[in-house]
Design a protein around this motif. Structure first.
Motif, PDB file in Angstrom:
ATOM      1  N   GLY A  37     -26.764 -15.264  18.158  1.00 14.62           N
ATOM      2  CA  GLY A  37     -27.019 -15.352  16.719  1.00 14.62           C
ATOM      3  C   GLY A  37     -27.600 -14.054  16.176  1.00 14.62           C
ATOM      4  N   LEU A  38     -28.548 -13.480  16.908  1.00 12.72           N
ATOM      5  CA  LEU A  38     -29.129 -12.207  16.474  1.00 12.72           C
ATOM      6  C   LEU A  38     -28.093 -11.087  16.474  1.00 12.72           C
ATOM      7  N   LEU A  39     -27.268 -11.038  17.512  1.00 13.46           N
ATOM      8  CA  LEU A  39     -26.236 -10.006  17.587  1.00 13.46           C
ATOM      9  C   LEU A  39     -25.252 -10.146  16.431  1.00 13.46           C
ATOM     10  N   ASP A  45     -21.874  -5.765  18.870  1.00 14.42           N
ATOM     11  CA  ASP A  45     -21.031  -6.378  19.896  1.00 14.42           C
ATOM     12  C   ASP A  45     -21.737  -6.307  21.241  1.00 14.42           C
ATOM     13  N   GLY A  46     -21.740  -7.426  21.946  1.00 16.58           N
ATOM     14  CA  GLY A  46     -22.340  -7.445  23.270  1.00 16.58           C
ATOM     15  C   GLY A  46     -21.818  -8.613  24.074  1.00 16.58           C
ATOM     16  N   ASP A  47     -21.680  -8.393  25.377  1.00 15.96           N
ATOM     17  CA  ASP A  47     -21.272  -9.445  26.293  1.00 15.96           C
ATOM     18  C   ASP A  47     -22.508  -9.963  27.004  1.00 15.96           C
ATOM     19  N   GLY A  66     -17.322   1.043  23.865  1.00 13.57           N
ATOM     20  CA  GLY A  66     -17.552   1.480  22.487  1.00 13.57           C
ATOM     21  C   GLY A  66     -18.513   0.601  21.716  1.00 13.57           C
ATOM     22  N   GLY A  67     -19.243  -0.303  22.418  1.00 10.89           N
ATOM     23  CA  GLY A  67     -20.162  -1.224  21.746  1.00 10.89           C
ATOM     24  C   GLY A  67     -21.407  -0.538  21.226  1.00 10.89           C
ATOM     25  N   ASP A 102     -32.473  -8.376  29.395  1.00  9.25           N
ATOM     26  CA  ASP A 102     -32.056  -7.004  29.667  1.00  9.25           C
ATOM     27  C   ASP A 102     -30.974  -6.652  28.664  1.00  9.25           C
ATOM     28  N   ILE A 103     -31.136  -5.518  28.018  1.00 11.17           N
ATOM     29  CA  ILE A 103     -30.134  -5.088  27.041  1.00 11.17           C
ATOM     30  C   ILE A 103     -29.647  -3.700  27.432  1.00 11.17           C
ATOM     31  N   GLY A 104     -28.369  -3.612  27.700  1.00 13.66           N
ATOM     32  CA  GLY A 104     -27.756  -2.322  28.008  1.00 13.66           C
ATOM     33  C   GLY A 104     -28.361  -1.605  29.201  1.00 13.66           C
ATOM     34  N   GLY A 105     -28.822  -2.370  30.205  1.00 15.22           N
ATOM     35  CA  GLY A 105     -29.405  -1.746  31.395  1.00 15.22           C
ATOM     36  C   GLY A 105     -30.831  -1.271  31.207  1.00 15.22           C
TER      37      GLY A 105
END
Length: 172
Positions: A37-39, A45-47, A66-67, A102-105
């Motif tokens: 929901g926040l994204l 864009d995020g998996d 490219g996210g 964890d977000i993006g490592g």
């Protein structure tokens, strides 16, 4: 004055009993819904990847090619989003949550920073210091530090309260 059973204080140990795998999976699902929901609101864009390890739910947000996940991967931002997510999970499940976000490592990057911090502290000990104090950090970060210190053959303890809680490293 007597207290009726329905208003009796709850033993903190009962309240914080280890969560079952099913409860941790539920935490992960609730957290994933909240983060999605926040994204969506932020048009990022995020998996999402969910996992259960060491008695905690882990939610990872990875950037597709490219996210724009890097926009929210700064350590302070991740910490704030983790706290908001924990509150959302607790509100939904009625249980205290220790989930890790964890977000993006960002967690791996922070672990590398903490490893370097511990290495510098151990170098001070090698130079003759009796102990080395680290800056205040979150409980999760202190846990990571304690694990790194133990792997290096040293001992560590946490001191202080709340936002001032920090770790001190000594020889074993």
């Amino acid at each position: 004055m007597t207290t009726s059973p329905e208003y009796a204080p709850v033993d903190a140990r009962e309240e914080r009993a280890p969560a079952t795998v099913a409860q941790l999976e539920e935490e992960g699902d609730v957290a994933a819904d909240f983060i999605e929901g926040l994204l969506d609101i932020a048009d990022i864009d995020g998996d999402l990847d969910l996992d259960v390890r060491a008695g905690r739910a882990y939610v990872s947000v990875e950037a597709p090619s490219g996210g724009s996940v890097a926009l929210i991967a700064a350590p302070d931002t991740v910490q704030a989003l983790q706290e908001l997510t924990r509150i959302a999970v607790q509100n939904r499940t009625g249980r205290f949550s220790r989930l890790i976000l964890d977000i993006g490592g960002s967690r791996d990057a922070r672990q590398n920073e903490l490893t370097a911090l511990v290495d510098r502290a151990i170098a001070r000990l090698d130079d003759g210091a009796s102990q080395a104090s680290l800056p205040a950090m979150s409980s999760y970060e202190r846990k990571v530090v304690h694990d790194i210190v133990a792997e290096r053959g040293f001992v560590s303890e946490s001191y202080g309260e709340g936002a001032d809680r920090h770790t001190v490293i000594r020889r074993g």
